[in-house]
Design a protein around this motif. Structure first.
Motif, mmCIF file in Angstrom:
data_model
loop_
_atom_site.group_PDB
_atom_site.id
_atom_site.type_symbol
_atom_site.label_atom_id
_atom_site.label_comp_id
_atom_site.label_asym_id
_atom_site.label_seq_id
_atom_site.Cartn_x
_atom_site.Cartn_y
_atom_site.Cartn_z
ATOM 1 N N LYS A 121 -4.047 -2.363 6.905
ATOM 2 C CA LYS A 121 -4.341 -1.822 5.528
ATOM 3 C C LYS A 121 -3.777 -2.699 4.258
ATOM 4 O O LYS A 121 -4.685 -2.668 3.285
ATOM 5 C CB LYS A 121 -3.314 -0.450 5.561
ATOM 6 N N ALA B 62 -6.418 -3.791 1.483
ATOM 7 C CA ALA B 62 -6.112 -3.467 0.103
ATOM 8 C C ALA B 62 -6.199 -4.851 -0.587
ATOM 9 O O ALA B 62 -6.871 -4.904 -1.720
ATOM 10 C CB ALA B 62 -5.142 -2.921 -0.130
ATOM 11 N N MET C 62 -9.952 1.445 5.692
ATOM 12 C CA MET C 62 -8.406 1.567 5.554
ATOM 13 C C MET C 62 -8.065 3.139 6.049
ATOM 14 O O MET C 62 -7.114 3.317 6.585
ATOM 15 C CB MET C 62 -8.186 1.408 4.041
ATOM 16 N N ILE D 244 -3.481 5.750 1.087
ATOM 17 C CA ILE D 244 -5.040 5.787 1.091
ATOM 18 C C ILE D 244 -5.350 7.165 1.474
ATOM 19 O O ILE D 244 -4.906 7.603 2.287
ATOM 20 C CB ILE D 244 -5.525 4.558 2.029
ATOM 21 N N VAL E 198 0.949 -1.035 0.090
ATOM 22 C CA VAL E 198 -0.142 -0.239 0.135
ATOM 23 C C VAL E 198 1.033 1.377 -0.101
ATOM 24 O O VAL E 198 1.714 1.361 0.884
ATOM 25 C CB VAL E 198 -1.085 0.017 1.107
ATOM 26 N N LEU F 154 -12.682 0.549 1.828
ATOM 27 C CA LEU F 154 -11.845 1.734 1.837
ATOM 28 C C LEU F 154 -11.894 2.740 3.234
ATOM 29 O O LEU F 154 -11.090 3.242 3.570
ATOM 30 C CB LEU F 154 -12.242 2.325 0.489
ATOM 31 N N LEU G 182 -6.640 4.903 -3.699
ATOM 32 C CA LEU G 182 -5.805 3.868 -3.228
ATOM 33 C C LEU G 182 -4.546 3.645 -4.278
ATOM 34 O O LEU G 182 -4.740 3.193 -5.434
ATOM 35 C CB LEU G 182 -6.735 2.709 -3.092
#
Length: 267
Positions: free
Chosen positions: A136, A140, A121, A17, A14, A118, A87
């Protein structure tokens, strides 16, 4: 979900976000690209994703995934401002198969399965409690799997990577080109030697960092000249030029016409 190539979403990273909302005062769309894959989920409003040769209309619950190294930008209007969650994920690329890799994939999340993930997150990213990075990453992975299932596409091998340091420099320039920049300020911000910055950027993009900054500023100024009634001096300031006279000089050198003439030709 395992792709035919054996790739899985479990190894993705990730990058970020975050939430964003269109504001006429400070939203200046500039074409850009990333070394990673970007997913954008529209939560409200209307707008579009602009690519070099066309644009895709976005409305509430639209989900668009843009593959690495694809130039794009988000556009909207003040009457129905675009709001979205974006993202950024690394180490994956989406396609119908290895021989058919599109620049982007778009679908509408009618069941709204992806949005709660989302939002969770975002909460994890804001609170940053113990283990939040792992949470996270797992969320994802599920988000991407749901997208793959809905669109009947899958993961394919990542493209050859531009050296990460070159991408770090480019990402910083894309985010800060409207500010006062120099090789010294880049060196301080990125903790790289300034001669190394020149070398790695030139090797990755066949351009110098400061020439790239100038091109980004000119492109952003052209967008403002076409789409706003801001005074020339305001545009010079917004896009990072030291003065209106210097802006006029550089703009004419790069486009063979003055900012005023460009505006008149494109209104």
């Amino acid at each position: 979900m395992v792709a035919p190539s054996g790739l899985t979403t479990e190894t993705l990273s990730v990058i970020y976000i975050r939430e964003s909302e269109y504001s006429e005062q400070d939203w200046h769309s500039t074409m850009h690209s990333h070394y990673f894959t970007e997913m954008l989920y529209v939560t409200a409003g209307e707008g579009a994703m602009q690519f070099d040769d066309h644009r895709e209309i976005l409305t509430a619950n639209s989900v668009i995934v843009v593959n690495p190294y694809v130039r794009h930008t988000e556009v909207s209007t003040a009457d129905k401002p675009l709001s979205y969650i974006v993202l950024g994920v690394d180490d994956i690329r989406l396609a119908k198969d290895e021989m058919l890799v599109e620049n982007f994939y778009l679908f509408t999340d009618h069941s709204k399965e992806i949005l709660p993930l989302l939002n969770l997150m975002l909460v994890e990213d804001q609170r940053q409690l113990q283990g939040y990075e792992r949470v996270k990453r797992q969320l994802a992975s599920v988000v991407v799997q749901l997208f793959l299932r809905a669109t009947e596409i899958h993961l394919v091998s990542p493209v050859d990577r531009v050296p990460r340091d070159g991408q770090l420099v480019k990402a910083y320039l894309d985010a800060h080109f409207k500010e006062r920049l120099s090789l010294e300020s880049l060196s301080k911000a990125l903790h790289f030697d300034k001669f190394y910055i020149i070398h790695v950027f030139k090797k990755a993009f066949n351009d110098t960092p400061m020439n790239y900054v100038t091109r980004q500023r000119i492109e952003a100024s052209q967008d403002l000249l076409r789409n706003t009634d801001y005074a020339i001096g305001q545009i010079a300031m917004i896009t990072g030029f030291e003065s209106q006279s210097y802006f006029n000089q550089i703009f004419r050198a790069k486009t063979q016409m003055s900012p005023s003439a460009f505006r008149q030709a494109h209104k």
